[in-house]
Every structure is written in structure tokens, then in C-alpha cells.
Design a protein around this motif. Sequence first.
Motif, PDB file in Angstrom:
ATOM      1  N   VAL A 112       0.844  -1.195   0.000  1.00 15.59           N
ATOM      2  CA  VAL A 112       0.000   0.000   0.000  1.00 15.59           C
ATOM      3  C   VAL A 112       0.880   1.246   0.000  1.00 15.59           C
ATOM      4  CG1 VAL A 112      -1.973  -1.084   1.148  1.00 15.59           C
ATOM      5  CG2 VAL A 112      -0.168  -0.038   2.531  1.00 15.59           C
ATOM      6  N   GLY A 113       0.293   2.368  -0.397  1.00 14.22           N
ATOM      7  CA  GLY A 113       1.022   3.628  -0.403  1.00 14.22           C
ATOM      8  C   GLY A 113       0.380   4.609  -1.358  1.00 14.22           C
ATOM      9  N   GLY A 114       1.026   5.747  -1.502  1.00  9.82           N
ATOM     10  CA  GLY A 114       0.512   6.809  -2.342  1.00  9.82           C
ATOM     11  C   GLY A 114       0.869   6.635  -3.804  1.00  9.82           C
ATOM     12  N   ALA A 170      -8.972   2.466   6.273  1.00 11.13           N
ATOM     13  CA  ALA A 170      -9.953   1.372   6.273  1.00 11.13           C
ATOM     14  C   ALA A 170      -9.277   0.036   5.969  1.00 11.13           C
ATOM     15  CB  ALA A 170     -11.056   1.661   5.261  1.00 11.13           C
ATOM     16  N   LEU A 171      -8.304   0.022   5.069  1.00 14.65           N
ATOM     17  CA  LEU A 171      -7.558  -1.205   4.804  1.00 14.65           C
ATOM     18  C   LEU A 171      -6.884  -1.714   6.068  1.00 14.65           C
ATOM     19  CD1 LEU A 171      -5.781  -0.563   1.366  1.00 14.65           C
ATOM     20  CD2 LEU A 171      -7.505  -2.313   1.845  1.00 14.65           C
ATOM     21  N   PHE A 172      -6.274  -0.816   6.830  1.00 16.41           N
ATOM     22  CA  PHE A 172      -5.577  -1.233   8.050  1.00 16.41           C
ATOM     23  C   PHE A 172      -6.531  -1.906   9.041  1.00 16.41           C
ATOM     24  CE2 PHE A 172      -2.201   2.337   7.469  1.00 16.41           C
ATOM     25  CZ  PHE A 172      -1.571   1.573   6.505  1.00 16.41           C
ATOM     26  N   GLU A 173      -7.811  -1.531   9.004  1.00 17.31           N
ATOM     27  CA  GLU A 173      -8.783  -2.162   9.891  1.00 17.31           C
ATOM     28  C   GLU A 173      -8.933  -3.658   9.586  1.00 17.31           C
ATOM     29  OE1 GLU A 173     -11.643   1.759  10.608  1.00 17.31           O
ATOM     30  OE2 GLU A 173     -12.356   0.098   9.369  1.00 17.31           O
ATOM     31  N   PHE A 174      -8.588  -4.063   8.364  1.00 23.53           N
ATOM     32  CA  PHE A 174      -8.678  -5.462   7.963  1.00 23.53           C
ATOM     33  C   PHE A 174      -7.365  -6.219   8.198  1.00 23.53           C
ATOM     34  CE2 PHE A 174     -12.016  -3.478   5.416  1.00 23.53           C
ATOM     35  CZ  PHE A 174     -13.062  -4.394   5.519  1.00 23.53           C
ATOM     36  N   GLY A 175      -6.308  -5.536   8.652  1.00 20.59           N
ATOM     37  CA  GLY A 175      -4.983  -6.138   8.669  1.00 20.59           C
ATOM     38  C   GLY A 175      -4.572  -6.720  10.000  1.00 20.59           C
ATOM     39  N   ARG A 176      -3.577  -7.592   9.952  1.00 18.41           N
ATOM     40  CA  ARG A 176      -2.972  -8.168  11.157  1.00 18.41           C
ATOM     41  C   ARG A 176      -1.685  -7.438  11.507  1.00 18.41           C
ATOM     42  NH1 ARG A 176      -3.011 -13.436  13.380  1.00 18.41           N
ATOM     43  NH2 ARG A 176      -1.952 -13.360  15.393  1.00 18.41           N
ATOM     44  N   ILE A 177      -0.841  -7.154  10.494  1.00 16.46           N
ATOM     45  CA  ILE A 177       0.450  -6.516  10.727  1.00 16.46           C
ATOM     46  C   ILE A 177       0.690  -5.471   9.636  1.00 16.46           C
ATOM     47  CG2 ILE A 177       2.963  -6.853  10.881  1.00 16.46           C
ATOM     48  CD1 ILE A 177       2.420  -9.762  11.684  1.00 16.46           C
ATOM     49  N   LEU A 178       1.274  -4.351  10.034  1.00 11.76           N
ATOM     50  CA  LEU A 178       1.761  -3.331   9.099  1.00 11.76           C
ATOM     51  C   LEU A 178       3.267  -3.229   9.254  1.00 11.76           C
ATOM     52  CD1 LEU A 178       1.565  -0.866   7.163  1.00 11.76           C
ATOM     53  CD2 LEU A 178       1.126   0.548   9.203  1.00 11.76           C
ATOM     54  N   LEU A 179       3.988  -3.311   8.144  1.00 11.20           N
ATOM     55  CA  LEU A 179       5.439  -3.129   8.119  1.00 11.20           C
ATOM     56  C   LEU A 179       5.732  -1.853   7.338  1.00 11.20           C
ATOM     57  CD1 LEU A 179       8.378  -4.096   8.523  1.00 11.20           C
ATOM     58  CD2 LEU A 179       8.104  -5.492   6.452  1.00 11.20           C
ATOM     59  N   THR A 180       6.463  -0.928   7.955  1.00 16.00           N
ATOM     60  CA  THR A 180       6.654   0.379   7.337  1.00 16.00           C
ATOM     61  C   THR A 180       7.847   1.075   7.978  1.00 16.00           C
ATOM     62  OG1 THR A 180       5.528   2.496   6.840  1.00 16.00           O
ATOM     63  CG2 THR A 180       5.083   1.501   8.984  1.00 16.00           C
ATOM     64  N   PRO A 181       8.486   1.996   7.263  1.00 18.11           N
ATOM     65  CA  PRO A 181       9.482   2.840   7.920  1.00 18.11           C
ATOM     66  C   PRO A 181       8.795   3.903   8.770  1.00 18.11           C
ATOM     67  CG  PRO A 181       9.214   3.524   5.648  1.00 18.11           C
ATOM     68  CD  PRO A 181       8.366   2.292   5.827  1.00 18.11           C
ATOM     69  N   ASP A 182       9.549   4.822   9.332  1.00 18.22           N
ATOM     70  CA  ASP A 182       8.999   5.972  10.059  1.00 18.22           C
ATOM     71  C   ASP A 182       8.261   6.827   9.027  1.00 18.22           C
ATOM     72  OD1 ASP A 182       8.428   8.167  11.588  1.00 18.22           O
ATOM     73  OD2 ASP A 182      10.499   8.625  12.132  1.00 18.22           O
ATOM     74  N   SER A 183       6.929   6.746   9.034  1.00 18.52           N
ATOM     75  CA  SER A 183       6.128   7.328   7.963  1.00 18.52           C
ATOM     76  C   SER A 183       4.759   7.709   8.481  1.00 18.52           C
ATOM     77  CB  SER A 183       5.959   6.313   6.827  1.00 18.52           C
ATOM     78  OG  SER A 183       5.217   5.189   7.299  1.00 18.52           O
ATOM     79  N   GLY A 184       4.006   8.467   7.680  1.00 16.17           N
ATOM     80  CA  GLY A 184       2.647   8.822   8.053  1.00 16.17           C
ATOM     81  C   GLY A 184       1.775   7.616   8.355  1.00 16.17           C
ATOM     82  N   HIS A 222       1.787   6.065  11.858  1.00 16.18           N
ATOM     83  CA  HIS A 222       1.088   6.777  12.925  1.00 16.18           C
ATOM     84  C   HIS A 222      -0.423   6.789  12.697  1.00 16.18           C
ATOM     85  CE1 HIS A 222       5.055   7.803  14.274  1.00 16.18           C
ATOM     86  NE2 HIS A 222       5.338   8.252  13.059  1.00 16.18           N
ATOM     87  N   MET A 223      -0.848   6.847  11.446  1.00 16.65           N
ATOM     88  CA  MET A 223      -2.272   6.680  11.149  1.00 16.65           C
ATOM     89  C   MET A 223      -2.789   5.372  11.721  1.00 16.65           C
ATOM     90  SD  MET A 223      -2.382   7.800   7.138  1.00 16.65           S
ATOM     91  CE  MET A 223      -3.927   6.912   6.883  1.00 16.65           C
ATOM     92  N   ALA A 224      -1.983   4.323  11.626  1.00 11.48           N
ATOM     93  CA  ALA A 224      -2.418   2.979  12.021  1.00 11.48           C
ATOM     94  C   ALA A 224      -2.728   2.869  13.506  1.00 11.48           C
ATOM     95  CB  ALA A 224      -1.353   1.956  11.628  1.00 11.48           C
ATOM     96  N   ASN A 225      -2.293   3.826  14.330  1.00  9.93           N
ATOM     97  CA  ASN A 225      -2.663   3.832  15.743  1.00  9.93           C
ATOM     98  C   ASN A 225      -4.175   3.890  15.932  1.00  9.93           C
ATOM     99  OD1 ASN A 225      -0.142   3.806  17.286  1.00  9.93           O
ATOM    100  ND2 ASN A 225       0.256   5.811  16.371  1.00  9.93           N
ATOM    101  N   ALA A 226      -4.888   4.349  14.910  1.00  9.85           N
ATOM    102  CA  ALA A 226      -6.346   4.444  14.981  1.00  9.85           C
ATOM    103  C   ALA A 226      -7.022   3.089  14.835  1.00  9.85           C
ATOM    104  CB  ALA A 226      -6.865   5.393  13.904  1.00  9.85           C
ATOM    105  N   THR A 227      -6.271   2.047  14.526  1.00  6.23           N
ATOM    106  CA  THR A 227      -6.813   0.709  14.319  1.00  6.23           C
ATOM    107  C   THR A 227      -6.140  -0.273  15.263  1.00  6.23           C
ATOM    108  OG1 THR A 227      -5.216  -0.091  12.672  1.00  6.23           O
ATOM    109  CG2 THR A 227      -6.978   1.356  11.874  1.00  6.23           C
ATOM    110  N   ASP A 228      -6.536  -1.532  15.164  1.00  2.00           N
ATOM    111  CA  ASP A 228      -5.954  -2.563  16.023  1.00  2.00           C
ATOM    112  C   ASP A 228      -4.814  -3.320  15.359  1.00  2.00           C
ATOM    113  OD1 ASP A 228      -7.624  -2.007  18.156  1.00  2.00           O
ATOM    114  OD2 ASP A 228      -9.182  -3.390  17.490  1.00  2.00           O
ATOM    115  N   ILE A 229      -4.339  -2.846  14.224  1.00  2.89           N
ATOM    116  CA  ILE A 229      -3.246  -3.521  13.536  1.00  2.89           C
ATOM    117  C   ILE A 229      -1.957  -3.387  14.347  1.00  2.89           C
ATOM    118  CG2 ILE A 229      -2.399  -1.581  12.136  1.00  2.89           C
ATOM    119  CD1 ILE A 229      -2.334  -3.563   9.743  1.00  2.89           C
ATOM    120  N   ALA A 230      -1.122  -4.416  14.317  1.00  5.13           N
ATOM    121  CA  ALA A 230       0.198  -4.368  14.951  1.00  5.13           C
ATOM    122  C   ALA A 230       1.183  -3.762  13.959  1.00  5.13           C
ATOM    123  CB  ALA A 230       0.646  -5.769  15.352  1.00  5.13           C
TER     124      ALA A 230
END
Length: 357
Positions: free
Chosen positions: A220-222, A256-270, A273-281
Motif C-alpha cells: 500500500v502507499g501513495g 480502512a484497509l488497516f482495519e482489515f490487517g494483522r500486521i503493518l510493516l513500514t518505515p517511520d512514515s505517516g 502513525h495513522m495505524a494507531n487508529a486501528t488494532d493492527i500491529a
Amino acid sequence: MSPQATPAGPPARVCILRLSALGDCANVVPAIRTLQAARPDIRISWIVNRAEAALVADLPGVECLIYDKRGGRTAIGALRRQLAGRRFDALLNMHASWRANRISLLVKADRRIGFDARRARDGQRLFVNERIPAIESRHVVDGFLAFAACLGATTPVFDWRVPVAASDREKAAALLGDDARDVLFISPCSSHTMRNWQAERYAAAADYAARRHDLRCVLVGGPSEVEKNMGQAIEQAMQAPVLNLIGATNLKQLLALFEFGRILLTPDSGPAHMANATDIATISLHAATDPRRSGAYRSRALCVDYFAEAAAAYRNATPDTVKWGARIEDDDQVMALIPVEAVTERIDQAVAQGPRE
């Protein structure tokens, strides 16, 4: 400059100044929730850049005053007209930059609160009449919460949620399709390209997650060329199937995609921090930046931390002796300090801890 006496509770009219970046604006939301919990009738106005407003402009109880950072004098004039004839009980200047300092002069406020000496820069102290107290925590979230505490809102509310429309959730579900496996999302790029990990290492970590834990990999990304090129490089290096959704979503659909996810792998990026709004690890990768300051707040135990190695290699220093807020973005090998094995260990840890309650 000594702080004034703190009132019993937050004042009625507050202006927040935080223009960008995406992750920082996401991390302002808990401070807003904290103020609203302490005083439900509070009126909050937020001066925010147009791009970041796409994430936060519809926060309940918040008026967003949109400023376009690309608009030059025209944008300043437009903001001046929005603020004309208005006065606030307090300005919370949560953005220490020359641009923000200039904009802060447009805001009429009795109390003008800025960062403490360690966090402030670009002469912010000259544009405020109070400063938040120095706090032990380095994290930006705790710094923002200190502004709320200055107004008497001392019980923090750790809530990053922003409204997501049903149509955005429907779009996210449609993009993911019917595959019922747990999802490993990879958002591989930061707006600071020197924070990006190498494509072949993302691919190796994703292949491990698919092989060991039967996780489905989704990119995912821009829509930028950098992100599209990175996505293609990861696809080409992977052995397992991957769904590439880079450029396919807006910010709310990504959330909304993150709400469906189990894990997010990302560098220090927007997105981290957005993902804090969901239950994704969230597994955030840090060599160029200090995770104590900018790690994904709700998943700090999952940060991959090679900032000490970068400080030693590029600054002959330690994380505690480099300049406050330092970014070690010297070349594209900084993030190469992070081995694949350090990330696969975090994937194992995230799977073992189970879904967040």
C-alpha cells in the motif's frame, strides 16, 4: 519565561497550529480527544495543511482552517481572512518551524503556548508567552499531550480514531477481495526517502511471513513515482504472491484497509502513525530516526531499532548524545543497517501476541 498559572480546566476557545506532516497530524488527535474529554463544550480550531486535512478535517467538534503550503502569499492571505476578527483563549503552537512562527502571528490569543526548550527550534520561543514543561518522554505524542495538560486537561485519552465513511470501508473490502488469510500490509515508503528500507529486504521479510505464518502480503502507499517504483521492485523480488495496491486508495481508504490487517510493516512514515487508529500491529523500521521519539506509539514494543548503530556509524555518537530530534539521513545505506532477521523476529512476535483486544 515562566508559565502562567494553569486554570482548573481547559478554556472555551482554543486554536491548534500544526500544519504537517501526516504522521504528526495523526498524533495530534489524542491531544484533541483529551481536551474534548476534559471540556465537552470546547471549541477547537486547527490550522492544518491542505494535504493533511484529508485525514483530519472531519474530526467531530473541530473546525479545520485549511492552509495550502504550496500557495505562498495567496495562502497566507486566505488564512488571514479566515482568522479576521477572531480571538482565542489559547494558541497551542505544536509546530516549531519558521513557517509556523509566521503563521502564528495571524492568531490573536491570550495564551500562546509553545514547545519546551528541548523541542523548540527556529526561534519559536520569541513567538509564544508560555512553554510546555520539559517532560521525560521523548515521544511526539507525549509532547502534544503536554499542551493539553497546560490547559488543565491532565487525563490523557489515547484515541487516534478519525471518521471513516462506510463507502471507504466498502472500497477497502472490495480491493482485498475474498481471501480470508490474515494480511501483512507493507507501506514501504516515507516522504523522506532515506528512511526507506531496501526493496529486496521487504521482499525477503514478506516471503518469510507467507511461508512461516501463511500471511497474505499487500503493498500500500501513495501514487508517487517513488512509491510505485518501490512496489514494482518488491513484487519482482518476491517469491510469494503479492497484491499491489500502491496508489489505489486515498487516506481514509488506506486507514480502512488497516482495519482489515494483522500486521503493518513500514518505515517511520505517516501510515505508521495513522495505524494507531486501528488494532493492527505496526512494525516500524528505525535507523534514520529515533523510535523513542517517532515509533508507532501503540506498537512501540515492535519497533525495529537500529538508531544506535546509525548514530555510531554516521555521527560517532550515541542516541543520547546526538542533537535532539536528529535525523540520520546521510545516504541510502543508513537503513541497510537493519537486517532481514531483525524484522522477521518482530513478525514472529506480532503473530505470537495475537490480535489486539
